[in-house]
Design an enzyme around this catalytic site. Structure first.
Site, PDB file in Angstrom:
ATOM      1  N   CYS A 108       0.806  -1.222   0.000  1.00 27.23           N
ATOM      2  CA  CYS A 108       0.000   0.000   0.000  1.00 27.23           C
ATOM      3  C   CYS A 108       0.842   1.276   0.000  1.00 27.23           C
ATOM      4  O   CYS A 108       0.323   2.353  -0.272  1.00 27.23           O
ATOM      5  CB  CYS A 108      -0.939   0.004   1.204  1.00 27.23           C
ATOM      6  N   HIS A 243      -3.166   6.987   2.034  1.00 29.95           N
ATOM      7  CA  HIS A 243      -3.617   5.668   1.591  1.00 29.95           C
ATOM      8  C   HIS A 243      -5.030   5.456   2.111  1.00 29.95           C
ATOM      9  O   HIS A 243      -5.319   5.718   3.285  1.00 29.95           O
ATOM     10  CB  HIS A 243      -2.674   4.595   2.127  1.00 29.95           C
ATOM     11  N   ASN A 274     -10.340  -0.109  -0.282  1.00 25.67           N
ATOM     12  CA  ASN A 274      -8.877  -0.066  -0.163  1.00 25.67           C
ATOM     13  C   ASN A 274      -8.294  -0.725  -1.406  1.00 25.67           C
ATOM     14  O   ASN A 274      -8.408  -1.933  -1.591  1.00 25.67           O
ATOM     15  CB  ASN A 274      -8.460  -0.813   1.109  1.00 25.67           C
TER      16      ASN A 274
END
Length: 324
Positions: A108, A243, A274
């Protein structure tokens, strides 16, 4: 950054659909994540196809021809195979055939890692560098796992990094913490599965509460370090693009960093979920496309995830391709 592009898969998946595989309801999902829906890629929306679409948008926004790209970097943790690399196929697909290409794996934090690498490449004379963050997280999660399945989505975002008369990407504050690697891990490994040591399909497993505590305590100091390296204070920012892990983490970061109300905060997680390495460029694109931020604005980027890896930098936002 000269231009940003995005690709969002066609299929929108609601919390109700995700919950069909779980013993929870849609309200439970939203309360814990802030997610209303996410995009799932169809079979033809491969990591290469999504990357190429986002890359073309970014090149168009930047006014750069694919043939002039010196390096193609693809950040991903869901490549469809160990070889050939995603980046080489993306470069071929879009016509960026006169330069180098490679994948970069930092989960990520991958896009922010790749952005730092791209800036160094431009400074060393490699010309325009294409940076893509892409994921098909649906390929690497277990649909019945209540710790991960409702969080993740698919998509791709891309930027073109090139020479400029003034600095547009600040020095990165970044690092890694392998001592906590097991907080987010693929289990079993492909080797364990292939050797018959574990019959489960390899999938991403996460210790959610521990990751939440780590992100909300360790990332604010990292953000302040990035601000310091750029010679800026929180009140000088126009936007914050973290993020898109979940909305609760974003809220905690905003408070802990001390961002004033005028700073536009990316909340793409609400409708994208996500998307790991794709989340920062997708969220950046969404802020610009909505008008909440403008090209040239100062934005704080912050990526963090499996590894554990983390990176933050202050940037000037690029021009935006139309929202897909």
């Amino acid at each position: 950054m000269l231009g940003v592009g995005a690709y969002r898969p066609r299929r929108t998946v609601t919390n109700e659909e995700v919950c069909a595989h779980l013993e929870v309801d849609a309200e439970w999902v939203f309360a814990r994540s802030g997610i209303h829906s996410r995009r799932f890629a169809d079979p033809d929306e491969t990591v290469v196809a999504m990357s190429a679409a986002a890359a073309r948008d970014a090149l168009a926004a930047a006014g750069v021809d694919a043939a002039d790209v010196g390096v193609t970097l693809v950040a991903t943790m869901s490549a469809d195979g160990a070889a050939p690399q995603v980046a080489t196929r993306v470069a071929h697909e879009i016509g960026a055939v006169h330069g180098a290409a490679m994948d970069l794996g930092a989960a990520c934090a991958g896009f922010c890692y790749a952005l730092e690498v791209a800036g160094a490449m431009v400074a060393s004379g490699h010309g325009a560098v294409l940076v893509v963050g892409v994921e098909r997280m649906t390929d690497i999660i277990e649909p019945t796992d209540r710790s991960t399945s409702f969080l993740f989505g698919d998509g791709a975002g891309a930027v073109v990094v090139g020479p400029s008369g003034s600095a547009g990407i600040g020095p990165a504050a970044w690092g890694a913490d392998g001592a906590q690697a097991e907080l987010i891990i693929q289990s079993p490994s492909w080797v364990e599965h292939a050797r018959g040591l574990d019959d489960r399909m390899p999938a991403l497993r996460m210790q959610g509460p521990a990751v939440f505590r780590w992100a909300t305590t360790r990332m604010p100091p990292l953000a302040h370090q990035a601000l310091s390296r750029a010679g800026m204070k929180p009140e000088q920012l126009d936007a914050f693009v973290p993020h898109q892990a979940n909305a609760r983490i974003t809220d905690g970061l905003v408070r802990a960093i001390g961002l004033p109300e005028h700073v536009a905060v990316a909340r793409d997680v609400e409708t994208a979920g996500n998307t790991s390495a794709a989340s920062v460029p997708l969220a950046m694109h969404a802020l610009l496309a909505s008008g909440a931020a403008r090209p040239g604005d100062h934005a704080l980027l912050l990526g963090f995830g499996a590894g554990l890896t983390f990176a933050s930098q202050v940037v000037r936002l690029p021009r935006c391709a139309p929202r897909p």
